[in-house]
Design an enzyme around this catalytic site. Structure first.
Site, mmCIF file in Angstrom:
data_model
loop_
_atom_site.group_PDB
_atom_site.id
_atom_site.type_symbol
_atom_site.label_atom_id
_atom_site.label_comp_id
_atom_site.label_asym_id
_atom_site.label_seq_id
_atom_site.Cartn_x
_atom_site.Cartn_y
_atom_site.Cartn_z
ATOM 1 N N HIS A 187 -1.147 -10.928 8.786
ATOM 2 C CA HIS A 187 -2.286 -10.436 9.557
ATOM 3 C C HIS A 187 -1.853 -9.629 10.767
ATOM 4 O O HIS A 187 -2.544 -8.706 11.187
ATOM 5 C CB HIS A 187 -3.197 -11.585 9.960
ATOM 6 C CG HIS A 187 -4.040 -11.984 8.807
ATOM 7 N ND1 HIS A 187 -5.146 -11.263 8.436
ATOM 8 C CD2 HIS A 187 -3.882 -12.943 7.890
ATOM 9 C CE1 HIS A 187 -5.642 -11.791 7.346
ATOM 10 N NE2 HIS A 187 -4.902 -12.809 6.988
ATOM 11 N N ARG B 244 -15.803 -6.272 0.024
ATOM 12 C CA ARG B 244 -15.271 -7.483 -0.610
ATOM 13 C C ARG B 244 -16.067 -8.670 -0.097
ATOM 14 O O ARG B 244 -16.200 -8.838 1.115
ATOM 15 C CB ARG B 244 -13.800 -7.674 -0.255
ATOM 16 C CG ARG B 244 -13.302 -9.026 -0.775
ATOM 17 C CD ARG B 244 -11.845 -9.221 -0.549
ATOM 18 N NE ARG B 244 -11.541 -9.502 0.840
ATOM 19 C CZ ARG B 244 -10.296 -9.534 1.324
ATOM 20 N NH1 ARG B 244 -9.285 -9.257 0.532
ATOM 21 N NH2 ARG B 244 -10.083 -9.811 2.576
ATOM 22 N N GLU C 169 -5.178 -9.722 -7.624
ATOM 23 C CA GLU C 169 -4.290 -10.320 -6.628
ATOM 24 C C GLU C 169 -3.455 -11.441 -7.238
ATOM 25 O O GLU C 169 -2.598 -12.017 -6.582
ATOM 26 C CB GLU C 169 -5.104 -10.907 -5.477
ATOM 27 C CG GLU C 169 -6.016 -9.899 -4.818
ATOM 28 C CD GLU C 169 -6.743 -10.476 -3.628
ATOM 29 O OE1 GLU C 169 -6.278 -10.279 -2.507
ATOM 30 O OE2 GLU C 169 -7.788 -11.138 -3.832
ATOM 31 N N ASP D 223 -1.547 -10.148 -1.710
ATOM 32 C CA ASP D 223 -1.546 -11.436 -2.404
ATOM 33 C C ASP D 223 -0.836 -11.336 -3.748
ATOM 34 O O ASP D 223 -0.198 -12.294 -4.190
ATOM 35 C CB ASP D 223 -2.981 -11.946 -2.588
ATOM 36 C CG ASP D 223 -3.465 -12.658 -1.340
ATOM 37 O OD1 ASP D 223 -2.723 -13.527 -0.839
ATOM 38 O OD2 ASP D 223 -4.552 -12.338 -0.842
ATOM 39 N N ARG E 20 3.041 -15.177 2.261
ATOM 40 C CA ARG E 20 2.989 -13.937 3.033
ATOM 41 C C ARG E 20 3.075 -14.161 4.536
ATOM 42 O O ARG E 20 3.226 -13.221 5.301
ATOM 43 C CB ARG E 20 1.716 -13.151 2.681
ATOM 44 C CG ARG E 20 0.446 -13.892 3.014
ATOM 45 C CD ARG E 20 -0.751 -13.247 2.361
ATOM 46 N NE ARG E 20 -1.267 -12.140 3.130
ATOM 47 C CZ ARG E 20 -2.401 -11.501 2.837
ATOM 48 N NH1 ARG E 20 -3.109 -11.852 1.774
ATOM 49 N NH2 ARG E 20 -2.837 -10.524 3.576
ATOM 50 N N CYS F 65 -5.808 -1.496 -2.509
ATOM 51 C CA CYS F 65 -6.299 -1.690 -1.147
ATOM 52 C C CYS F 65 -5.375 -2.607 -0.362
ATOM 53 O O CYS F 65 -5.639 -2.936 0.781
ATOM 54 C CB CYS F 65 -7.721 -2.228 -1.135
ATOM 55 S SG CYS F 65 -7.837 -3.891 -1.810
HETATM 56 C C1 PEP Z 1 -4.467 -8.173 -0.542
HETATM 57 O O1 PEP Z 1 -4.225 -9.360 -0.781
HETATM 58 O O2 PEP Z 1 -3.691 -7.237 -0.842
HETATM 59 C C2 PEP Z 1 -5.695 -7.800 0.160
HETATM 60 C C3 PEP Z 1 -6.043 -6.534 0.296
HETATM 61 O O3 PEP Z 1 -6.438 -8.796 0.698
HETATM 62 P P1 PEP Z 1 -6.050 -9.583 2.066
HETATM 63 O O4 PEP Z 1 -4.871 -8.903 2.684
HETATM 64 O O5 PEP Z 1 -7.252 -9.538 2.935
HETATM 65 O O6 PEP Z 1 -5.751 -10.950 1.528
HETATM 66 MG MG MG Z 2 -5.826 -10.794 -0.606
#
Ligand code: PEP
Ligand code: MG
Length: 556
Positions: free
Chosen positions: A186, A325, A415, A439, A449, A486
């Protein structure tokens, strides 16, 4: 003297400034006994700390004004409560240190408040914050939470959670450096959203002394501690050259021979829209709606509140594409009222679509809010579910969308490796795919992650990840449907070319990355991108894949 440290660069640009630490949770002070003759000194120390914290809260209230001022003044009054102070002094008189006495006195006051009905119980969090501030001051450690600073700074943290980052003032944060985290954590995502340089997975970052001047190069991952005059000049020149190159590109995303690849923005809510429009995004490829759910830890936002937020985003892209989403709660994005507290392995438990299927009311309200928000607008609304594992999941989501009367395209995020491997089966239920490579990497490599020490495996250049992207893109092509990316992979300009070569049909990223991707994509033909993709897939490691693609594209 200048020294250099190296982490993983995750958000382009250079920032130079003093470091400020994100304060960590205050530890419980040890319950050691102090000699009786030290009590008066400890009591004075406690009084001074309480006064300093109260004055600081009042000063910050004056600056903030409005509702925030009322909250901060109420906190200052809590700190100055005479009964609380009397309790602190009593505890010190019988042998507690000042910090321990404050800690214990607040604990008993807290228990009183917590039992005193809803209104007062709601103040417990404020009281905890006051206690943490006083204890931090007594222990001489940074204040918990976001740094109190009126001057711009480089934020240092172990890692950042979405809830921490919601409180940051973007105008003060020059850049981020974190000890943990990888390219998809994040901290990295937020830094790109804010358009500030960031370096993650830097061992020892939290040991940099408060106030040290650092230069952060978010492209290379280098941190220069106490940078000299020459270094500053060199970095400023490179930043200027980059800005000029970017300013020269505009328009829709395409390869040099005109193969169109729409460049879309990842947003967390209405606040991110302006930057997306300014960067020339052709729409939104990922609206992460969970940020709307962070304000209240006990309830979902009302349907009205959701309609308002969705509408603001949809209106910003008239006749553009907006992919929303639905709520992705759980694992790295826990929500108290939805996420099971006792799962041994939350990333493999009830999260994403699984959470929504277990709470159909939350899903239904969100879908209805989206349907209402899009009413009468010319926008192309697309709605997708996170963490779709198989066709059963895809069908359950599509059914829920239909039930809510949603006129939109329904899609599935890819994912989980199973979704990439069986993408054609999923596409029997939904109309598009969107690869969440963050993911997808986590689950392909069994590498959390959020853990810096496994960031090597989170590298989106890993050939196994490219194979899964290729499988999903090929399935979508065979079904005549679209497959975008994305995840953060789309924001790496060179990798964006490789993804295009693998057959993905759109790229969505934080607004700040968009000009870099547009400029790089415009340099190569589709055939060059395809050759770079094939060369990358033919390697065994992420570094080799990166080098192989680079070699093809630079004509070596
Ligand atoms: C991902 O997992 O690549 C994604 C776009 O969702 P997030 O990063 O919000 O889990
Ligand atoms: Mg994700």
């Amino acid at each position: 003297m200048e020294t250099t440290l190296r982490g993983v660069g995750v958000s382009h640009g250079v920032a130079i400034g003093e470091v400020r630490h994100m304060g960590t949770a205050v530890l419980e002070p040890p319950a050691k006994q102090i000699p009786a003759d030290e009590a008066p000194r400890e009591q004075a120390r406690a009084r001074q700390a309480v006064e300093a914290v109260a004055n600081d809260l009042i000063a910050r209230g004056n600056l903030a004004g409005g509702e925030a001022q009322a909250v901060l003044e109420a906190q200052a009054l809590m700190a100055q409560d005479p009964e609380l102070m009397a309790d602190v002094e009593r505890r010190i008189a019988v042998g507690s240190s000042a910090e321990r006495a404050v800690y214990d006195a607040f604990a008993s006051y807290r228990a009183l408040l917590a039992n005193a009905g809803e209104y007062l119980a709601g103040r417990v969090a404020d009281l905890d914050d006051v206690r943490n501030r006083i204890v931090a001051r007594l222990l001489g450690v940074p204040m918990p939470g976001v740094p109190d600073s009126d001057e711009p700074y480089v934020l240092i943290a172990r890692d950042l959670a979405p809830a921490d980052t919601a409180l940051l003032d973007p105008s003060l944060v020059l850049g981020f450096v974190t000890e943990e985290g990888g390219p998809t954590s994040h901290s990295a995502i937020l830094a790109r959203a804010l358009g500030v340089p960031a370096v993650v997975a830097l061992p020892g970052a939290t040991e940099l002394a408060e106030g040290t001047v650092v230069a952060v190069d978010g492209s290379t991952g280098d941190i220069y501690v106490d940078p000299g005059k020459d270094r500053r000049a060199e970095l400023a020149k490179a930043a200027e050259e980059r800005r000029a190159a970017l300013a020269a590109t505009s328009g829709p995303g395409a390869t040099s021979d005109g193969h169109k690849v729409p460049l879309l923005a990842n947003v967390g809510g209405p606040a991110d829209v302006e930057a997306a429009v300014k960067a020339g995004a052709e729409g939104v490829g990922l609206f992460r709606t969970e940020f709307l759910f962070l304000d209240d830890s006990k309830n979902a936002p009302s349907e009205e509140k959701q309609v308002e937020a969705y509408r603001q985003v949809l209106e910003a892209f008239p006749e553009g594409r907006v992919v929303v989403r639905v709520l992705d709660a759980g694992a790295d994005k826990p929500l108290e009222f939805l996420t099971p507290a006792d799962e041994p392995n939350p990333a493999l438990g009830v999260r994403g679509l699984r959470t929504l299927l277990a709470h159909p009311d939350v899903l239904h309200t969100q879908l209805r809010a989206l349907a209402r928000a899009a009413e009468g607008l010319p926008v192309y609304l697309e709605v997708m579910a996170p963490m779709v594992a198989d066709r059963v999941d895809a069908k359950a989501f599509a059914d829920a969308c239909r039930e809510a009367g949603l006129h939109a395209k329904f899609g599935a995020m890819v994912e989980i490796p199973s979704a990439a491997l069986r993408a054609r089966s999923i596409l029997q239920e939904v109309e598009f795919l969107s690869l969440g490579t963050n993911d997808l990497a986590q689950y392909t490599f069994a590498a959390d992650r959020q853990v810096g020490s496994v960031s090597r495996l989170q590298d989106p250049w890993q050939p196994a990840l490219l194979d899964l992207v290729a499988a999903a893109a090929e399935a979508a092509r065979a079904e005549g449907k679209s497959c975008g990316v994305c995840g953060e992979a789309a924001s790496d300009p060179l990798l964006a070319c490789v993804l295009t070569g693998l057959g993905v049909t759109s790229l969505s990223m934080g607004a700040a990355s968009l000009p870099y991707v547009r400029a790089t994509l415009a340099k190569y033909t589709l055939a060059q991108c395809e050759r770079a993709a094939a060369a990358a897939r033919a390697t065994d490691t992420a570094d080799e894949a990166r080098r192989a693609a680079q070699a093809v594209l630079s004509g070596e």
